[in-house]
Design an enzyme around this catalytic site. Sequence first.
Site, PDB file in Angstrom:
ATOM      1  N   GLU B  29      -1.078 -18.422   8.193  1.00 40.64           N
ATOM      2  CA  GLU B  29       0.051 -19.271   7.794  1.00 40.64           C
ATOM      3  C   GLU B  29       1.306 -18.902   8.583  1.00 40.64           C
ATOM      4  O   GLU B  29       1.768 -17.763   8.493  1.00 40.64           O
ATOM      5  CB  GLU B  29       0.292 -19.100   6.286  1.00 40.64           C
ATOM      6  CG  GLU B  29      -0.886 -19.622   5.467  1.00 40.64           C
ATOM      7  CD  GLU B  29      -0.952 -19.059   4.048  1.00 40.64           C
ATOM      8  OE1 GLU B  29      -0.015 -18.357   3.617  1.00 40.64           O
ATOM      9  OE2 GLU B  29      -1.968 -19.325   3.365  1.00 40.64           O
ATOM     10  N   LEU B  58      -1.753 -23.804   4.084  1.00 39.27           N
ATOM     11  CA  LEU B  58      -1.786 -22.730   3.090  1.00 39.27           C
ATOM     12  C   LEU B  58      -3.126 -22.815   2.360  1.00 39.27           C
ATOM     13  O   LEU B  58      -3.267 -23.566   1.410  1.00 39.27           O
ATOM     14  CB  LEU B  58      -0.644 -22.881   2.084  1.00 39.27           C
ATOM     15  CG  LEU B  58       0.759 -23.122   2.657  1.00 39.27           C
ATOM     16  CD1 LEU B  58       1.791 -23.118   1.536  1.00 39.27           C
ATOM     17  CD2 LEU B  58       1.122 -22.091   3.691  1.00 39.27           C
ATOM     18  N   ALA B  59      -4.108 -22.102   2.855  1.00 40.41           N
ATOM     19  CA  ALA B  59      -5.461 -22.240   2.314  1.00 40.41           C
ATOM     20  C   ALA B  59      -6.254 -20.995   2.701  1.00 40.41           C
ATOM     21  O   ALA B  59      -6.996 -20.985   3.676  1.00 40.41           O
ATOM     22  CB  ALA B  59      -6.119 -23.504   2.866  1.00 40.41           C
ATOM     23  N   GLU B  60      -6.075 -19.935   1.925  1.00 36.75           N
ATOM     24  CA  GLU B  60      -6.602 -18.625   2.328  1.00 36.75           C
ATOM     25  C   GLU B  60      -8.117 -18.599   2.427  1.00 36.75           C
ATOM     26  O   GLU B  60      -8.690 -17.949   3.302  1.00 36.75           O
ATOM     27  CB  GLU B  60      -6.116 -17.540   1.357  1.00 36.75           C
ATOM     28  CG  GLU B  60      -4.618 -17.258   1.435  1.00 36.75           C
ATOM     29  CD  GLU B  60      -3.767 -18.285   0.724  1.00 36.75           C
ATOM     30  OE1 GLU B  60      -4.327 -19.111  -0.033  1.00 36.75           O
ATOM     31  OE2 GLU B  60      -2.540 -18.282   0.934  1.00 36.75           O
ATOM     32  N   PHE B  83       0.440 -12.242   2.464  1.00 33.41           N
ATOM     33  CA  PHE B  83       0.587 -11.080   1.582  1.00 33.41           C
ATOM     34  C   PHE B  83      -0.806 -10.822   1.010  1.00 33.41           C
ATOM     35  O   PHE B  83      -1.512 -11.785   0.693  1.00 33.41           O
ATOM     36  CB  PHE B  83       1.554 -11.363   0.416  1.00 33.41           C
ATOM     37  CG  PHE B  83       2.999 -11.449   0.818  1.00 33.41           C
ATOM     38  CD1 PHE B  83       3.854 -10.360   0.669  1.00 33.41           C
ATOM     39  CD2 PHE B  83       3.510 -12.617   1.352  1.00 33.41           C
ATOM     40  CE1 PHE B  83       5.189 -10.453   1.049  1.00 33.41           C
ATOM     41  CE2 PHE B  83       4.841 -12.721   1.739  1.00 33.41           C
ATOM     42  CZ  PHE B  83       5.685 -11.629   1.583  1.00 33.41           C
ATOM     43  N   ASP B  85      -1.658 -10.147  -1.747  1.00 35.12           N
ATOM     44  CA  ASP B  85      -1.732 -10.808  -3.056  1.00 35.12           C
ATOM     45  C   ASP B  85      -2.311 -12.218  -2.943  1.00 35.12           C
ATOM     46  O   ASP B  85      -2.828 -12.756  -3.911  1.00 35.12           O
ATOM     47  CB  ASP B  85      -0.341 -10.900  -3.674  1.00 35.12           C
ATOM     48  CG  ASP B  85       0.430  -9.606  -3.553  1.00 35.12           C
ATOM     49  OD1 ASP B  85       0.644  -8.954  -4.570  1.00 35.12           O
ATOM     50  OD2 ASP B  85       0.801  -9.232  -2.422  1.00 35.12           O
ATOM     51  N   PHE B  86      -2.178 -12.834  -1.761  1.00 37.97           N
ATOM     52  CA  PHE B  86      -2.650 -14.212  -1.578  1.00 37.97           C
ATOM     53  C   PHE B  86      -4.120 -14.255  -1.150  1.00 37.97           C
ATOM     54  O   PHE B  86      -4.666 -15.325  -0.909  1.00 37.97           O
ATOM     55  CB  PHE B  86      -1.821 -14.946  -0.511  1.00 37.97           C
ATOM     56  CG  PHE B  86      -0.337 -14.985  -0.760  1.00 37.97           C
ATOM     57  CD1 PHE B  86       0.211 -14.599  -1.977  1.00 37.97           C
ATOM     58  CD2 PHE B  86       0.529 -15.416   0.228  1.00 37.97           C
ATOM     59  CE1 PHE B  86       1.578 -14.634  -2.201  1.00 37.97           C
ATOM     60  CE2 PHE B  86       1.899 -15.460   0.011  1.00 37.97           C
ATOM     61  CZ  PHE B  86       2.424 -15.065  -1.199  1.00 37.97           C
ATOM     62  N   ILE B  87      -4.758 -13.105  -1.031  1.00 41.39           N
ATOM     63  CA  ILE B  87      -6.114 -13.054  -0.471  1.00 41.39           C
ATOM     64  C   ILE B  87      -7.175 -13.470  -1.492  1.00 41.39           C
ATOM     65  O   ILE B  87      -8.306 -13.796  -1.133  1.00 41.39           O
ATOM     66  CB  ILE B  87      -6.421 -11.628   0.064  1.00 41.39           C
ATOM     67  CG1 ILE B  87      -7.470 -11.690   1.191  1.00 41.39           C
ATOM     68  CG2 ILE B  87      -6.905 -10.687  -1.039  1.00 41.39           C
ATOM     69  CD1 ILE B  87      -7.647 -10.381   1.926  1.00 41.39           C
ATOM     70  N   PRO B  89      -8.044 -16.077  -3.308  1.00 36.74           N
ATOM     71  CA  PRO B  89      -8.921 -17.247  -3.133  1.00 36.74           C
ATOM     72  C   PRO B  89      -9.982 -17.026  -2.056  1.00 36.74           C
ATOM     73  O   PRO B  89     -10.990 -17.730  -2.023  1.00 36.74           O
ATOM     74  CB  PRO B  89      -7.952 -18.364  -2.712  1.00 36.74           C
ATOM     75  CG  PRO B  89      -6.619 -17.920  -3.185  1.00 36.74           C
ATOM     76  CD  PRO B  89      -6.633 -16.422  -3.098  1.00 36.74           C
ATOM     77  N   HIS B 129       3.867 -10.024  -4.653  1.00 32.45           N
ATOM     78  CA  HIS B 129       4.241  -9.622  -3.293  1.00 32.45           C
ATOM     79  C   HIS B 129       4.319  -8.093  -3.222  1.00 32.45           C
ATOM     80  O   HIS B 129       5.043  -7.550  -2.405  1.00 32.45           O
ATOM     81  CB  HIS B 129       5.592 -10.229  -2.900  1.00 32.45           C
ATOM     82  CG  HIS B 129       5.591 -11.726  -2.809  1.00 32.45           C
ATOM     83  ND1 HIS B 129       5.561 -12.533  -3.912  1.00 32.45           N
ATOM     84  CD2 HIS B 129       5.585 -12.561  -1.741  1.00 32.45           C
ATOM     85  CE1 HIS B 129       5.574 -13.807  -3.523  1.00 32.45           C
ATOM     86  NE2 HIS B 129       5.575 -13.847  -2.215  1.00 32.45           N
TER      87      HIS B 129
END
Lengths: 331, 327
Positions: B29, B58-60, B83, B85-87, B89, B129
């Site tokens: 991203e 935005l599509a992990e 981040f 934290d976004f991993i 998915p 985060h």
Amino acid sequence: MGTSKSILASLTSEKAKWMYRKMVEIREFEEMVHDIFAKGELPGFVHLYAGEEAVAVGVCAHLTDQDSITSTHRGHGHCIAKGCDLDGMMAEIYGKSTGLCKGKGGSMHIADIEKGMLGANGIVGGGFPLAVGAGLTAKVKKTDHVAVCFFGDGANNHGTFHEGINMAAIWNLPVIFVAENNGYGEASTFEYASSCTNIADRAAGYNIPGEIVDGKDLLAVYEAAERAVKRARNGEGPTLIECKTYRDYGHFEGDAQTYKNDKEKVEQRDHNDCIKRFKDYALANNLATKEDLDAIEDSVKKAIEHSVKFGEESPLPDASELTKDVYVSYE
Amino acid sequence: MAVMSYIDAINLALHEEMERDENVFVLGEDVGVRGGVFLATKGLFDKFGENRVIDTPLAESAIVGVGIGAAMYGTRPVAEIQFVDFILPAVNQIVSEAAKTRYRSNNDWSVPMTIRAPYGGGVHGALYHSQSLEGLFSGTPGLKIVMPSTPYDAKGLLKAAIRDNDPVLFLEHKRAYRLIKGEVPEEDYTIPIDKAEVKRQGEDVTVITYGLAVHFALEAANNLEKEGISTHILDLRTVYPLDQQAIIDAASKTGKVLLVTEDNKEGSVIGEVAAIIGEHCLFELDAPIARLAGPDVPSMPYAPPMEKFFMINPDKIEKAIRELAEY
């Protein structure tokens, strides 16, 4: 500004003034957060909603405290439109013990059960299934409550968008998916990141109505939301509403916004402001007098100043708060 | 030798590897035009173009999954998750696909992919985060998890990760990005992925840790030296799979072991380190194994007093070492 007569008929002066107040509350709140962030008075970072007020307010105007919403990382506007306490919100952003989440959540995670606010969310796309779950409960328990999922254009490419809307559609749930297409997912443009021309076009794939509205036109949002909420309450299922809007500030405070062009910024802020547009309309259509609106502006300014004072003066939470509420307490 | 920040070392490694091997490409991203939110991929887009530095939606899950598919066809993707934290998915793609592809395909297919993600707190990022999620991925055979502490290690290990023929989760402490500076050679070098390193020799107490906490431990050790307490510090560098011999050697050296992580205590990688020491070093130990970790709460909260309470710092480590020394 094109607005049908039926809207004018259903829109009372009282409602118009309430909506004006909410929009001004959001704007003043965000401008204040912008200022105090710049002064270094906030412990964390923030994503501002200024410019998009008409969306949150036009939709929440049709909701009760029993209806629920899910929000995003850019959630201050949704919180205010849904009726969250300004003092409690500002204190939360200050990280104080009097905040709506006692300082645990901060800007990105404000939640308030009394207002049906399921929560702002630090995770893009996190809200879709939650709103569907709230809608499922409303259907099964036969309440006439609805759930609204606010999301940005960035989230419309997330897997949860598809999973959530598809389920809401097959089960015919009372959920309204409100896309706030402000043109940018972080620093990437909507046109670059999305294969569709409009987010609302995707509704066709789920066999649900998809509607595009000018998100800078409060009454256009209000009217579309009225139809969608009515459908939902009547058991006619979900709707996807795409509001074309613009965020006046960056993705986050401190974002240099090099990806935006200056002309567009000026045009949107100075010539397409949703608050100014509604103000002109309300005055022209005798929904409020100039004195009414001035009084609202004064009152909001005082309320925001109060919230800052409250936030500043409230105590920080004790570190021991950290271990509370991990699990239910039976004490 | 140039002194540079941790993030500049990461950036340099990416530039060098992309120059060295045209199969290396970056996706994530805002990694392209913007150069990443932390600027880890700065300059890559201008130098290597849009086919090798790819901005994604935005599509992990798809960022990782697309990387896996590309890696199976001979490229070496470096996916950035903005981040860690976004991993989440993408966990299915990492655990079910990347980590198992070689094994399930009778070694036909492989996933020579690196997934970079900033982790860790102390930056007022609040719940999504600030997390340390290595514990969630450790115990996934087929996947390697690297967490360098210094700019030197970051460059050498990232280059090794990109050249590795299996998937590597490469976690960078976001507070280290600009806080930690060190000497980094401008020439090409790699560091073996499966090796821990002694960062300080000592006689009285052993500290085993990784990432930013290595620096806190070094600071604590320097303070304690004045009191006559000598601290041995082992930097795990790779937290999965673990360098068992290095752990056994370090624990046996002093017989008193402090394990430090910023992750929640229960279920963290240091629990596995403790198990290795328990299995192999029973008669070498002179004190119970001590652990210093984040509290077992769902995430690091926002308000400063709570964040401070959560974070590891030199004072906490110093106190824990002193207690062990006195045991």
